[in-house]
Design a protein around this motif. Sequence first.
Motif, PDB file in Angstrom:
ATOM      1  N   LEU A  87       1.093  -1.158  -0.254  1.00  8.25           N
ATOM      2  CA  LEU A  87      -0.090  -0.015  -0.247  1.00  8.25           C
ATOM      3  C   LEU A  87       0.797   1.426  -0.064  1.00  8.25           C
ATOM      4  CD1 LEU A  87      -3.279  -1.312   2.708  1.00  8.25           C
ATOM      5  CD2 LEU A  87      -2.835  -1.642   0.118  1.00  8.25           C
ATOM      6  N   ASN A  88       0.692   2.029  -1.129  1.00 12.09           N
ATOM      7  CA  ASN A  88       2.065   3.303  -1.254  1.00 12.09           C
ATOM      8  C   ASN A  88       0.315   4.395  -0.715  1.00 12.09           C
ATOM      9  OD1 ASN A  88       3.714   2.871  -1.975  1.00 12.09           O
ATOM     10  ND2 ASN A  88       3.691   2.263  -3.956  1.00 12.09           N
ATOM     11  N   ILE A  89       0.553   4.875   0.623  1.00 13.15           N
ATOM     12  CA  ILE A  89      -0.259   6.145   0.894  1.00 13.15           C
ATOM     13  C   ILE A  89       0.507   7.575   0.479  1.00 13.15           C
ATOM     14  CG2 ILE A  89      -1.224   6.490   2.950  1.00 13.15           C
ATOM     15  CD1 ILE A  89      -0.671   3.859   3.681  1.00 13.15           C
ATOM     16  N   THR A  90      -0.292   8.324   0.157  1.00 13.27           N
ATOM     17  CA  THR A  90      -0.284   9.557   0.223  1.00 13.27           C
ATOM     18  C   THR A  90      -1.314  10.109   1.347  1.00 13.27           C
ATOM     19  OG1 THR A  90      -0.224  10.033  -2.055  1.00 13.27           O
ATOM     20  CG2 THR A  90      -0.378  12.022  -1.170  1.00 13.27           C
ATOM     21  N   VAL A  91      -1.024  11.438   2.164  1.00  8.85           N
ATOM     22  CA  VAL A  91      -1.380  12.354   2.919  1.00  8.85           C
ATOM     23  C   VAL A  91      -1.499  13.210   2.562  1.00  8.85           C
ATOM     24  CG1 VAL A  91      -1.254  12.748   5.763  1.00  8.85           C
ATOM     25  CG2 VAL A  91      -0.240  10.525   4.715  1.00  8.85           C
ATOM     26  N   GLU A  92      -3.187  13.250   3.225  1.00  9.73           N
ATOM     27  CA  GLU A  92      -3.188  15.129   3.078  1.00  9.73           C
ATOM     28  C   GLU A  92      -2.269  16.337   3.568  1.00  9.73           C
ATOM     29  OE1 GLU A  92      -7.114  15.622   4.520  1.00  9.73           O
ATOM     30  OE2 GLU A  92      -8.821  14.892   2.588  1.00  9.73           O
ATOM     31  N   ALA A  93      -1.945  17.077   2.521  1.00  4.80           N
ATOM     32  CA  ALA A  93      -1.027  17.945   3.028  1.00  4.80           C
ATOM     33  C   ALA A  93      -1.627  18.958   4.204  1.00  4.80           C
ATOM     34  CB  ALA A  93      -1.434  19.246   2.175  1.00  4.80           C
ATOM     35  N   GLY A  94      -3.228  19.057   4.748  1.00  2.00           N
ATOM     36  CA  GLY A  94      -3.498  19.828   6.202  1.00  2.00           C
ATOM     37  C   GLY A  94      -2.920  18.330   7.026  1.00  2.00           C
ATOM     38  N   ALA A  95      -3.217  16.919   7.179  1.00  2.91           N
ATOM     39  CA  ALA A  95      -2.789  15.772   7.535  1.00  2.91           C
ATOM     40  C   ALA A  95      -1.520  16.626   8.326  1.00  2.91           C
ATOM     41  CB  ALA A  95      -3.117  14.547   7.252  1.00  2.91           C
ATOM     42  N   GLN A  96      -0.151  15.981   7.315  1.00  2.00           N
ATOM     43  CA  GLN A  96       1.057  15.825   6.783  1.00  2.00           C
ATOM     44  C   GLN A  96       1.453  17.443   7.642  1.00  2.00           C
ATOM     45  OE1 GLN A  96       4.119  14.112   4.058  1.00  2.00           O
ATOM     46  NE2 GLN A  96       3.467  15.350   3.465  1.00  2.00           N
ATOM     47  N   GLY A  97       1.150  18.739   7.240  1.00  2.00           N
ATOM     48  CA  GLY A  97       1.557  19.958   7.750  1.00  2.00           C
ATOM     49  C   GLY A  97       1.404  19.829   9.009  1.00  2.00           C
ATOM     50  N   GLN A  98       0.638  19.648   9.717  1.00  2.00           N
ATOM     51  CA  GLN A  98       0.266  19.956  11.317  1.00  2.00           C
ATOM     52  C   GLN A  98       0.988  19.304  12.114  1.00  2.00           C
ATOM     53  OE1 GLN A  98      -2.355  21.539  12.540  1.00  2.00           O
ATOM     54  NE2 GLN A  98      -1.727  20.026  14.728  1.00  2.00           N
ATOM     55  N   LEU A  99       2.152  18.325  11.382  1.00  2.00           N
ATOM     56  CA  LEU A  99       2.719  17.682  11.965  1.00  2.00           C
ATOM     57  C   LEU A  99       4.178  18.448  12.799  1.00  2.00           C
ATOM     58  CD1 LEU A  99       4.586  15.015  13.427  1.00  2.00           C
ATOM     59  CD2 LEU A  99       5.895  15.329  10.816  1.00  2.00           C
ATOM     60  N   ALA A 100       4.111  19.272  12.282  1.00  2.00           N
ATOM     61  CA  ALA A 100       5.081  20.648  12.535  1.00  2.00           C
ATOM     62  C   ALA A 100       4.691  21.156  14.005  1.00  2.00           C
ATOM     63  CB  ALA A 100       5.610  21.593  11.730  1.00  2.00           C
TER      64      ALA A 100
END
Length: 551
Positions: A90-103
Amino acid sequence: MNPEQLSTTIVGVLSTLVDQGALTLADGVPAEVTVERPRQKGHGDYATNVALQLAKKAGMNPRALGELLAAKLQEADGIGGVEVAGPGFLNITVEAGAQGQLAADIVAAGAAYGSSNAFAGEKINLEFVSANPTGPLHLGGVRWAAVGDALGRIFEMTGAEVTREYYFNDHGAQIDRFARSLLASAKGEPAPEDGYGGLYIHEIAAAVVAERPDVMSLPEEDAQEVFRAGGVDMMFAEIKSSLHEFGVDFDVYFHEDELHKSGAVERAVARLRELGNIYEKEGALWLATEKYGDDKDRVVIKSDGRGAYLSGDLAYYLDKRERGFDRCFIMLGADHHGYVGRMMAMCAAFGDEPHVNLEILIGQMVNLLKNGEPLRMSKRAGTVVTIDDLVGAIGVDAARYALARYSTDSPIDIDLDLWARATNDNPVFTVQYAHARVSSLLRNAAEMGVVAESHPELLTHEKEGELLRALGELPRVVKAAAELREPHRIARYLEELAGTYHRFYDNCRVLPRGDEEVSDLHRARLMLVEATRTVLANGLGLLGVSAPERM
């Protein structure tokens, strides 16, 4: 969203499918699944082989299970897309908002970011260095000082309660040879054939005489005892001081002599006798270790009533377990491979589980190179290179980083010229410089009045995504370093992160130029920079290396 969060999401999807009756798993839903960054671009932000791992337990074709998971995972919050590749990856792409929240999450977590509960509730005893107080600390012991202390920090980051312990060998033949060497020096005689040489012997002998001016008028046996007691105290004080300067302090200094004075050996023998693992032969007491995998049984108490070397090991291990430690680690040099089998057999003889209740880590040799040539002699110690020689040549930070950067399974050559350079081919400089560069940018932002804010949906640039994914790896790397007992994973991760940050910085302007108005994108990128500083500082801290704000 980092790999741990995504793992939790996938576990949740599996649970939902099982609850809905769409999936049956023979062993139940796993507590976690492996999520990794794909090696090739275009394969999404993250990848997992969970479908291949669970296909047999689900009674399904791996790709069919992958399709089932992908369809359900696509509905989860924060997931931008899921592609099934090959036999079921499974190759998974995360939504920009979900990924950016990590910061913002990293900045909020601060020094706690990277921590986990992987070893929560575990009480761990780390015994390392434990060099005999018969000379300055040499390179083999220094390697374990760096690696052992880093491993303690990593275990603590994963929830364990850690006690760092130094086994102080103040009993036995080596100490007697040390005392005879000091006495010979005070008399102006050469060192005994089996004794110790080096300038430090003359220094300590002179210090003992200065402290006890009457020592040379005492009978030889009494004089030797004065040199033994005074010399051991002085040498051990020097070792402790050198380790403290190296950033390594111990919670417990355990004196071997106490085992023989306190009755601990007799208690250990009694316990093993109760367990049916002690027997008498030829007037000696033997431990039945062969049945637990050792190549032969071992003498514990000799026929003359004196304890064999193993007697102290038995008593010391039992003492640690009686102090409540779940896991006891012993870190030893490359010449101790033959020691492992008997110690594991001893562990089993006590009814414990070898490699769980007792683990022995072996560290290979360290060589120093100067001008491309091996450095083998210390001006002060005479025959070995010491901790003070190494620190004097490249400093504490470079020494700790260099020693912790490589797997302990491998011998290492430390090029003093390279590790002293302020250039990018020096790994510790590379990582520390990244932290200093980040700190400088944050100071500039403060002077300009630019404040970091979370606008995760704006962090859509390719290099922002790469940096976010790199930052998200720290908890996984720390956990792997703890589980595999490999602090070098932290160092290699930090070097990769430093390169990722520099590429981000070169492609994404963080602060406005000239009269340019401050935008939310500037603020969002500044949050990403703050997160980077947090991760670099936390990682360096796990290695006991400073995170400078200026270089």
